[in-house]
Design a protein around this motif. Structure first.
Motif, PDB file in Angstrom:
ATOM      1  N   ARG A  66      -8.872 -15.267 -22.526  1.00 59.95           N
ATOM      2  CA  ARG A  66      -7.561 -15.615 -23.352  1.00 59.95           C
ATOM      3  C   ARG A  66      -6.466 -14.990 -22.729  1.00 59.95           C
ATOM      4  NH1 ARG A  66      -7.270 -15.409 -29.873  1.00 59.95           N
ATOM      5  NH2 ARG A  66      -8.440 -17.421 -29.342  1.00 59.95           N
ATOM      6  N   PHE A  67      -5.288 -15.855 -22.580  1.00 61.86           N
ATOM      7  CA  PHE A  67      -4.066 -15.465 -21.891  1.00 61.86           C
ATOM      8  C   PHE A  67      -2.994 -15.817 -22.879  1.00 61.86           C
ATOM      9  CE2 PHE A  67      -0.580 -18.073 -19.922  1.00 61.86           C
ATOM     10  CZ  PHE A  67      -0.232 -17.066 -19.062  1.00 61.86           C
ATOM     11  N   SER A  68      -1.917 -15.015 -22.702  1.00 68.74           N
ATOM     12  CA  SER A  68      -0.845 -15.058 -23.992  1.00 68.74           C
ATOM     13  C   SER A  68       0.500 -14.507 -23.079  1.00 68.74           C
ATOM     14  CB  SER A  68      -1.014 -13.985 -25.120  1.00 68.74           C
ATOM     15  OG  SER A  68      -0.977 -12.947 -24.923  1.00 68.74           O
ATOM     16  N   THR A  69       1.514 -14.926 -23.554  1.00 66.29           N
ATOM     17  CA  THR A  69       2.866 -14.857 -23.034  1.00 66.29           C
ATOM     18  C   THR A  69       3.811 -14.548 -23.919  1.00 66.29           C
ATOM     19  OG1 THR A  69       3.352 -16.870 -22.800  1.00 66.29           O
ATOM     20  CG2 THR A  69       2.404 -15.608 -20.884  1.00 66.29           C
ATOM     21  N   PRO A  70       3.612 -13.131 -24.681  1.00 61.44           N
ATOM     22  CA  PRO A  70       4.577 -12.708 -25.934  1.00 61.44           C
ATOM     23  C   PRO A  70       6.111 -12.440 -25.233  1.00 61.44           C
ATOM     24  CG  PRO A  70       3.227 -10.824 -25.110  1.00 61.44           C
ATOM     25  CD  PRO A  70       2.682 -11.933 -24.574  1.00 61.44           C
ATOM     26  N   ILE A  71       7.034 -13.046 -25.996  1.00 63.94           N
ATOM     27  CA  ILE A  71       8.496 -13.032 -25.722  1.00 63.94           C
ATOM     28  C   ILE A  71       9.019 -11.965 -26.604  1.00 63.94           C
ATOM     29  CG2 ILE A  71      10.385 -14.608 -25.333  1.00 63.94           C
ATOM     30  CD1 ILE A  71       7.846 -16.600 -25.326  1.00 63.94           C
ATOM     31  N   THR A  72       9.902 -11.295 -25.767  1.00 61.34           N
ATOM     32  CA  THR A  72      10.933 -10.285 -26.680  1.00 61.34           C
ATOM     33  C   THR A  72      12.307 -10.518 -26.562  1.00 61.34           C
ATOM     34  OG1 THR A  72      10.682  -8.714 -24.752  1.00 61.34           O
ATOM     35  CG2 THR A  72       8.779  -8.651 -26.453  1.00 61.34           C
ATOM     36  N   ASP A  73      12.756 -11.342 -25.801  1.00 65.30           N
ATOM     37  CA  ASP A  73      14.214 -11.563 -25.577  1.00 65.30           C
ATOM     38  C   ASP A  73      14.670 -12.848 -25.232  1.00 65.30           C
ATOM     39  OD1 ASP A  73      16.832 -10.623 -26.056  1.00 65.30           O
ATOM     40  OD2 ASP A  73      16.865  -9.803 -24.105  1.00 65.30           O
ATOM     41  N   TYR A  74      15.657 -13.245 -25.716  1.00 68.06           N
ATOM     42  CA  TYR A  74      16.311 -14.631 -25.172  1.00 68.06           C
ATOM     43  C   TYR A  74      17.803 -14.173 -25.065  1.00 68.06           C
ATOM     44  CZ  TYR A  74      12.711 -17.550 -27.039  1.00 68.06           C
ATOM     45  OH  TYR A  74      11.597 -18.343 -27.455  1.00 68.06           O
ATOM     46  N   LYS A  75      18.201 -15.225 -23.679  1.00 66.79           N
ATOM     47  CA  LYS A  75      19.474 -15.181 -23.438  1.00 66.79           C
ATOM     48  C   LYS A  75      20.175 -16.538 -23.006  1.00 66.79           C
ATOM     49  CE  LYS A  75      20.477 -11.808 -20.542  1.00 66.79           C
ATOM     50  NZ  LYS A  75      20.477 -10.690 -19.208  1.00 66.79           N
ATOM     51  N   ASN A  76      21.364 -16.918 -23.024  1.00 70.75           N
ATOM     52  CA  ASN A  76      21.988 -18.279 -22.957  1.00 70.75           C
ATOM     53  C   ASN A  76      22.398 -18.192 -21.396  1.00 70.75           C
ATOM     54  OD1 ASN A  76      24.455 -20.031 -22.623  1.00 70.75           O
ATOM     55  ND2 ASN A  76      23.546 -20.412 -24.701  1.00 70.75           N
ATOM     56  N   PHE A  77      21.724 -19.154 -20.817  1.00 69.35           N
ATOM     57  CA  PHE A  77      21.935 -19.479 -19.598  1.00 69.35           C
ATOM     58  C   PHE A  77      22.556 -20.928 -19.220  1.00 69.35           C
ATOM     59  CE2 PHE A  77      18.559 -16.306 -19.082  1.00 69.35           C
ATOM     60  CZ  PHE A  77      18.875 -15.620 -17.794  1.00 69.35           C
ATOM     61  N   ASN A  78      23.789 -21.137 -18.914  1.00 65.72           N
ATOM     62  CA  ASN A  78      24.517 -22.068 -18.462  1.00 65.72           C
ATOM     63  C   ASN A  78      24.070 -23.196 -19.939  1.00 65.72           C
ATOM     64  OD1 ASN A  78      25.234 -21.657 -16.079  1.00 65.72           O
ATOM     65  ND2 ASN A  78      22.963 -22.224 -15.445  1.00 65.72           N
ATOM     66  N   GLY A  79      24.387 -22.424 -21.101  1.00 68.98           N
ATOM     67  CA  GLY A  79      24.567 -23.299 -22.507  1.00 68.98           C
ATOM     68  C   GLY A  79      23.128 -23.477 -23.175  1.00 68.98           C
ATOM     69  N   ALA A 132       3.004 -11.295 -19.408  1.00 67.69           N
ATOM     70  CA  ALA A 132       1.728 -11.890 -19.228  1.00 67.69           C
ATOM     71  C   ALA A 132       0.566 -11.077 -19.515  1.00 67.69           C
ATOM     72  CB  ALA A 132       1.552 -12.477 -18.007  1.00 67.69           C
ATOM     73  N   VAL A 133      -0.488 -11.391 -20.452  1.00 65.17           N
ATOM     74  CA  VAL A 133      -1.427 -10.608 -20.937  1.00 65.17           C
ATOM     75  C   VAL A 133      -2.704 -11.423 -21.086  1.00 65.17           C
ATOM     76  CG1 VAL A 133      -2.411  -9.348 -23.008  1.00 65.17           C
ATOM     77  CG2 VAL A 133       0.137  -9.624 -22.566  1.00 65.17           C
ATOM     78  N   TRP A 134      -3.843 -10.624 -20.234  1.00 69.68           N
ATOM     79  CA  TRP A 134      -4.943 -10.985 -20.113  1.00 69.68           C
ATOM     80  C   TRP A 134      -5.815 -10.277 -21.577  1.00 69.68           C
ATOM     81  CZ3 TRP A 134      -6.536 -15.125 -18.045  1.00 69.68           C
ATOM     82  CH2 TRP A 134      -5.961 -15.251 -16.896  1.00 69.68           C
ATOM     83  N   TYR A 193      -9.077  -9.213 -22.331  1.00 65.53           N
ATOM     84  CA  TYR A 193     -10.499  -8.934 -21.767  1.00 65.53           C
ATOM     85  C   TYR A 193     -11.455  -8.597 -23.085  1.00 65.53           C
ATOM     86  CZ  TYR A 193      -8.722  -9.281 -17.012  1.00 65.53           C
ATOM     87  OH  TYR A 193      -8.002  -9.429 -15.856  1.00 65.53           O
ATOM     88  N   PRO A 194     -12.659  -8.336 -22.850  1.00 67.73           N
ATOM     89  CA  PRO A 194     -13.650  -8.132 -23.745  1.00 67.73           C
ATOM     90  C   PRO A 194     -13.386  -6.668 -24.151  1.00 67.73           C
ATOM     91  CG  PRO A 194     -14.703  -9.227 -22.305  1.00 67.73           C
ATOM     92  CD  PRO A 194     -13.338  -9.233 -21.720  1.00 67.73           C
ATOM     93  N   ASP A 195     -12.737  -5.791 -23.243  1.00 69.56           N
ATOM     94  CA  ASP A 195     -12.475  -4.315 -23.681  1.00 69.56           C
ATOM     95  C   ASP A 195     -11.154  -3.969 -24.065  1.00 69.56           C
ATOM     96  OD1 ASP A 195     -11.393  -4.960 -21.115  1.00 69.56           O
ATOM     97  OD2 ASP A 195     -12.208  -2.962 -20.186  1.00 69.56           O
ATOM     98  N   GLY A 196     -10.256  -5.235 -24.166  1.00 74.23           N
ATOM     99  CA  GLY A 196      -9.111  -5.027 -24.714  1.00 74.23           C
ATOM    100  C   GLY A 196      -7.827  -5.865 -23.987  1.00 74.23           C
ATOM    101  N   GLU A 197      -6.611  -5.944 -24.729  1.00 71.33           N
ATOM    102  CA  GLU A 197      -5.493  -6.370 -23.813  1.00 71.33           C
ATOM    103  C   GLU A 197      -4.954  -5.703 -22.797  1.00 71.33           C
ATOM    104  OE1 GLU A 197      -2.327  -7.205 -26.691  1.00 71.33           O
ATOM    105  OE2 GLU A 197      -3.708  -8.312 -28.127  1.00 71.33           O
ATOM    106  N   PHE A 198      -4.583  -6.299 -21.458  1.00 72.70           N
ATOM    107  CA  PHE A 198      -4.092  -6.042 -20.559  1.00 72.70           C
ATOM    108  C   PHE A 198      -3.098  -6.769 -20.125  1.00 72.70           C
ATOM    109  CE2 PHE A 198      -4.112  -5.766 -15.785  1.00 72.70           C
ATOM    110  CZ  PHE A 198      -3.944  -4.572 -15.551  1.00 72.70           C
ATOM    111  N   VAL A 199      -1.776  -6.161 -19.998  1.00 74.15           N
ATOM    112  CA  VAL A 199      -0.515  -6.405 -19.363  1.00 74.15           C
ATOM    113  C   VAL A 199      -0.619  -6.509 -18.030  1.00 74.15           C
ATOM    114  CG1 VAL A 199       2.073  -6.397 -19.520  1.00 74.15           C
ATOM    115  CG2 VAL A 199       0.678  -5.820 -21.671  1.00 74.15           C
ATOM    116  N   TYR A 200      -0.594  -7.575 -17.439  1.00 73.79           N
ATOM    117  CA  TYR A 200      -0.566  -7.793 -15.902  1.00 73.79           C
ATOM    118  C   TYR A 200       0.547  -8.010 -15.134  1.00 73.79           C
ATOM    119  CZ  TYR A 200      -1.020 -12.940 -15.681  1.00 73.79           C
ATOM    120  OH  TYR A 200      -0.714 -13.961 -15.620  1.00 73.79           O
TER     121      TYR A 200
END
Length: 275
Positions: free
Chosen positions: A227-240, A249-251, A253-260
């Protein structure tokens, strides 16, 4: 003798530099072709009616980011800085330049990582029914060289992730099949070159995309699917346009989440002209 040694060292530095430049020039040649194949049409705007087939949370997301009544997106240039690591290893800093095309799906990602005080370039190319990943010490000695069907499927997840997080205007594409889960969740099936992947998108009450989850991505370290996930914590306005400014970016794994990977958006430009 000392002078000869200095000359030899200088020659080695020059040769290594030229090889590095040649590796990066390959990326720029591919970018040139991709931009030719993914040109924007002047006056082709994304309208409210283009959202009608989308699940309600995806519609709210596109309104939040501000793409309605703006030009449809055919290509994009992205610059990141951040940190990456392999499991069991330390973080290393990187900068990256990336171009994606969305008419003929293409993703060209050139990264410069800092390892042991050295700049190590890496080039991920997703184009023409192929995907490859090459990382070279000094741009010469291969550290990683991967391609094949598993990588193509993995990178199909990656380009769809880019579309969701960085080019939300492309989510109107008819090659995406949508399913509404609930008021803040939607599931998508995305197909390119006969390869289909699935992902679940999670939104908050403001209409922001807050996570992307897929079970169709392979880890390059062992070419196994996690399983692959990409949690997002912030937004910004770029050119409107409101897009993510920081994400991970997070894997899973069977032994737990790993932010790579940690990614901080520096620049983003839509509909780049061919150069």
């Amino acid at each position: 003798m000392l002078r000869l040694m200095l000359i030899l060292v200088l020659l080695v530095i020059i040769v290594v530099g030229l090889i590095f430049i040649h590796f990066e020039q390959e990326f720029h040649r591919d970018v040139h072709l991709a931009l030719q194949q993914n040109k924007a049409q002047t006056g082709d705007l994304l309208l409210e009616k283009d959202l009608e087939h989308l699940p309600p949370p995806v519609q709210r997301y596109l309104r939040f980011v501000g793409v309605v009544n703006q030009p449809k997106v055919k290509n994009i240039r992205i610059v990141f800085k951040g940190q990456m690591r392999d499991k069991g290893k330390d973080w290393f800093p990187f900068t990256s330049e990336q171009y994606n095309g969305f008419e003929k799906y293409t993703r060209l990602f050139f990264m410069k990582g800092k390892m042991f005080g050295l700049t190590v370039p890496g080039y991920h190319a997703y184009q023409n029914k192929n995907a490859s990943m090459r990382i070279k010490l000094f741009g010469l000695f291969p550290i990683v060289s991967v391609q094949g069907n598993e990588l193509f499927k993995a990178e199909t997840v990656t380009i769809f992730n880019d579309m969701c997080l960085l080019a939300p205007a492309t989510l109107i594409d008819s090659r995406i099949r949508w399913e509404t889960i609930d008021d803040t969740t939607a599931r998508a099936s995305f197909t390119n070159e006969g390869v289909s992947i699935q992902a679940t998108l999670y939104f908050n009450a403001r209409g922001q995309l807050v996570n992307f989850v897929s079970d169709d991505r392979y880890a390059v370290s062992d070419m196994k699917r996690y399983r692959f996930s990409t949690p997002i914590t912030d937004y910004k306005n770029f050119n409107g346009i409101n897009v993510i400014s920081f994400g991970e970016a997070v894997w899973h794994y069977p032994d737990g989440e790993f932010v790579y990977g940690k990614f901080e958006l520096q620049e983003i430009v839509y509909n780049v002209e061919p150069f």
